[in-house]
Design an enzyme around this catalytic site. Sequence first.
Site, PDB file in Angstrom:
ATOM      1  CE  LYS A 159       2.438  -2.629  -4.286  1.00  0.00           C
ATOM      2  NZ  LYS A 159       2.169  -2.195  -2.901  1.00  0.00           N
ATOM      3  CG  ASP A 211      -1.895  -1.179   1.193  1.00  0.00           C
ATOM      4  OD1 ASP A 211      -2.259  -1.620   0.098  1.00  0.00           O
ATOM      5  OD2 ASP A 211      -2.243  -1.662   2.283  1.00  0.00           O
ATOM      6  CD  GLN A 242       0.790  -8.962  -2.375  1.00  0.00           C
ATOM      7  OE1 GLN A 242       1.479  -9.636  -3.117  1.00  0.00           O
ATOM      8  NE2 GLN A 242      -0.471  -8.697  -2.667  1.00  0.00           N
ATOM      9  N   GLY A 264      -4.479  -4.405  -3.749  1.00  0.00           N
ATOM     10  CA  GLY A 264      -5.476  -3.373  -4.016  1.00  0.00           C
ATOM     11  C   GLY A 264      -4.731  -2.126  -4.425  1.00  0.00           C
ATOM     12  CG  HIS A 265      -2.126  -2.137  -6.978  1.00  0.00           C
ATOM     13  ND1 HIS A 265      -1.299  -2.773  -7.865  1.00  0.00           N
ATOM     14  CD2 HIS A 265      -1.798  -2.624  -5.755  1.00  0.00           C
ATOM     15  CE1 HIS A 265      -0.512  -3.622  -7.203  1.00  0.00           C
ATOM     16  NE2 HIS A 265      -0.801  -3.545  -5.931  1.00  0.00           N
TER      17      HIS A 265
HETATM   18  P1  GDP Z   1      -0.658   0.214  -3.571  1.00  0.00           P
HETATM   19  O1  GDP Z   1      -1.272  -1.035  -3.032  1.00  0.00           O
HETATM   20  O2  GDP Z   1       0.808   0.275  -3.319  1.00  0.00           O
HETATM   21  O3  GDP Z   1      -0.995   0.467  -5.009  1.00  0.00           O
HETATM   22  O4  GDP Z   1      -1.288   1.405  -2.734  1.00  0.00           O
HETATM   23  P2  GDP Z   1      -2.843   1.604  -2.395  1.00  0.00           P
HETATM   24  O5  GDP Z   1      -3.527   2.072  -3.630  1.00  0.00           O
HETATM   25  O6  GDP Z   1      -3.382   0.406  -1.703  1.00  0.00           O
HETATM   26  O7  GDP Z   1      -2.752   2.723  -1.295  1.00  0.00           O
HETATM   27  C1  GDP Z   1      -2.240   3.986  -1.555  1.00  0.00           C
HETATM   28  C2  GDP Z   1      -3.352   5.014  -1.329  1.00  0.00           C
HETATM   29  O8  GDP Z   1      -2.780   6.282  -1.211  1.00  0.00           O
HETATM   30  C3  GDP Z   1      -4.343   5.080  -2.471  1.00  0.00           C
HETATM   31  O9  GDP Z   1      -5.604   5.398  -1.964  1.00  0.00           O
HETATM   32  C4  GDP Z   1      -3.805   6.226  -3.322  1.00  0.00           C
HETATM   33  O10 GDP Z   1      -4.822   6.889  -4.044  1.00  0.00           O
HETATM   34  C5  GDP Z   1      -3.223   7.127  -2.266  1.00  0.00           C
HETATM   35  N1  GDP Z   1      -2.041   7.888  -2.673  1.00  0.00           N
HETATM   36  C6  GDP Z   1      -1.044   7.513  -3.509  1.00  0.00           C
HETATM   37  N2  GDP Z   1      -0.081   8.464  -3.552  1.00  0.00           N
HETATM   38  C7  GDP Z   1      -0.490   9.446  -2.711  1.00  0.00           C
HETATM   39  C8  GDP Z   1       0.079  10.680  -2.280  1.00  0.00           C
HETATM   40  O11 GDP Z   1       1.179  11.067  -2.687  1.00  0.00           O
HETATM   41  N3  GDP Z   1      -0.633  11.439  -1.394  1.00  0.00           N
HETATM   42  C9  GDP Z   1      -1.830  11.035  -0.897  1.00  0.00           C
HETATM   43  N4  GDP Z   1      -2.451  11.807  -0.023  1.00  0.00           N
HETATM   44  N5  GDP Z   1      -2.398   9.862  -1.276  1.00  0.00           N
HETATM   45  C10 GDP Z   1      -1.735   9.084  -2.151  1.00  0.00           C
HETATM   46  P1  IMO Z   2      -0.867  -4.198  -2.198  1.00  0.00           P
HETATM   47  O1  IMO Z   2      -0.413  -4.775  -3.524  1.00  0.00           O
HETATM   48  C1  IMO Z   2      -0.907  -4.583   2.123  1.00  0.00           C
HETATM   49  C2  IMO Z   2      -1.065  -8.630   3.769  1.00  0.00           C
HETATM   50  C3  IMO Z   2      -2.322  -9.073   4.493  1.00  0.00           C
HETATM   51  C4  IMO Z   2      -1.717 -10.008   5.515  1.00  0.00           C
HETATM   52  C5  IMO Z   2      -0.602 -10.686   4.726  1.00  0.00           C
HETATM   53  C6  IMO Z   2      -0.985 -12.055   4.153  1.00  0.00           C
HETATM   54  O2  IMO Z   2      -2.151  -3.481  -2.237  1.00  0.00           O
HETATM   55  O3  IMO Z   2       0.247  -3.446  -1.566  1.00  0.00           O
HETATM   56  P2  IMO Z   2      -2.511 -12.749   2.097  1.00  0.00           P
HETATM   57  O4  IMO Z   2      -3.963 -12.528   1.841  1.00  0.00           O
HETATM   58  O5  IMO Z   2      -1.622 -12.189   1.053  1.00  0.00           O
HETATM   59  O6  IMO Z   2      -2.185 -14.184   2.408  1.00  0.00           O
HETATM   60  O7  IMO Z   2      -2.225 -11.947   3.469  1.00  0.00           O
HETATM   61  O8  IMO Z   2      -0.277  -9.815   3.677  1.00  0.00           O
HETATM   62  N1  IMO Z   2      -1.276  -8.137   2.390  1.00  0.00           N
HETATM   63  C7  IMO Z   2      -1.179  -6.856   2.049  1.00  0.00           C
HETATM   64  N2  IMO Z   2      -0.968  -5.750   2.798  1.00  0.00           N
HETATM   65  N3  IMO Z   2      -1.006  -4.480   0.789  1.00  0.00           N
HETATM   66  C8  IMO Z   2      -1.191  -5.574   0.023  1.00  0.00           C
HETATM   67  O9  IMO Z   2      -1.163  -5.532  -1.327  1.00  0.00           O
HETATM   68  C9  IMO Z   2      -1.335  -6.826   0.657  1.00  0.00           C
HETATM   69  N4  IMO Z   2      -1.544  -8.086   0.204  1.00  0.00           N
HETATM   70  C10 IMO Z   2      -1.492  -8.878   1.286  1.00  0.00           C
HETATM   71  O10 IMO Z   2      -2.972  -7.985   5.085  1.00  0.00           O
HETATM   72  O11 IMO Z   2      -1.118  -9.278   6.539  1.00  0.00           O
HETATM   73 MG    MG Z   3      -2.829  -1.657  -1.824  1.00  0.00          MG
END
Ligand code: GDP
Ligand code: IMO
Ligand code: MG
Length: 435
Positions: free
Chosen positions: A16, A13, A229, A40-41
Amino acid sequence: MANVVVIGSQWGDEGKGKIVDWLSERADVVVRFQGGHNAGHTLVIDGTVYKLSLLPSGIVRGGKLSIIGNGVVVDPWALISEIDRLKEQGVNVSPDNLIIAENCALILPLHGELDGVREDAANVSTKGGPKIGTTRRGIGPAYEDKVARRALRACDLFSDTAIENRVDVLLSHHNPLRRGLGVAEINRDDLIARIKEIAPRITPYVKASWRVLDAAKHDRRRILFEGAQGTMLDVDHGTYPFVTSSNTISSQAAGGSGTGPGNLDYVLGITKAYTTRVGEGPFPTELNDEVGRGLGERGHEFGTVTGRSRRCGWFDAVMVRQATKIGGIDGIALTKLDVLDGMEELKVCIAYELDGERIDYFPASTEAQARVKPVYETLEGWSESTFGARSWKDLPATAIKYIRRIEELIETPVAMLSTSPEREDTILVHDPFED
Ligand code: GDP
Ligand code: IMO
Ligand code: MG
């Protein structure tokens, strides 16, 4: 010209999806190489939010080829519903722009169920292993079946006989296991019927993706590898056993897509300006106080997949430095700097204390990981807003100092900076494709 690998350098999170979407303008092909719909991206483009789990984040831009590589575990039902959802948002997804590797292992409903049963049992007793706080999507059980050589793979969906044979092998393992767990057995014919029903929706996408990648290389097309991840969730290098069940680091980009390591030119580590973690497991810089809650609120730190609150804490430079070494990270994209706006002071973890001794790395032992205490350095915060900044000169001097100190501590330069969820609120310092 270079190919770029994007990976997470913390616990996932990190942002990416946003960075891959931004970079994909410069790429021809975007490939996912591990994980599944546990990812979850989130992308925000002119105010419209796109949530991707299995589809590569390049899919939202037209004219790119997206590949789900062999290292990914694919839930056919989750994939179809994601494709349908994106189509409703006006995104074009068809066999012309999406390929699924024929050697991908599949996630079946029994995998998600087993994942959930184990997590629930761990709530009551630790006998079957600790509670991990998984996403309950069946990721772990599906990788177990893959490694145990009994998985149903995407290529099997073309043949009724292959489906039937694979299901028999799977059930000869899963039904005794389910009996032991006190869970109802799987009905063979029902499962086969469900798989045969979904198969024709998946097979048009299924190809020998390594060949497509090889042709792309031959045509000097730019490839962007999208990790899911983060390094601390890597099954080898993360906070085991509180990890996911795949290798999340850059080297997996080659094996998980079917190309050589020589095609991975530049590794970009996506790094949040503080730290978050979702699920169980050690987190040395976690803040169980108002400061941590403030980060969570300002950063909207709720999981995309499960909606769980993410745990928040200070930036851990020891952990990220370790991630840069293990993943061969050439530069980082520092995200969510804006979330730190208005904080009087900022702490950064520069070492750990383990049983009275100072150490500069995260130890592998589960017990030691739980015992390490962070050693902090305090930096001055800034009162100005960096939200939406699109140029270096829009940043307050103290914010630049914070960035510079992070670069020093992690021994890696900042190549990109993100200052809001919006695609265009991104500052490019060094173009990874021009490395
Ligand atoms: P990922 O799993 O690495 O793709 O990240 P996620 O999408 O799960 O979580 C990142 C969250 O932060 C998302 O809701 C993005 O829209 C948000 N985000 C990404 N870059 C920034 C930033 O520079 N500032 C803020 N405030 N939010 C951001
Ligand atoms: P993105 O790509 C954050 C965490 C779960 C749990 C552990 C194992 O959005 O960064 P799993 O279901 O993979 O067997 O769970 O890994 N986890 C993540 N945490 N971002 C993710 O993906 C994750 N995918 C799995 O919360 O701790
Ligand atoms: Mg994510």
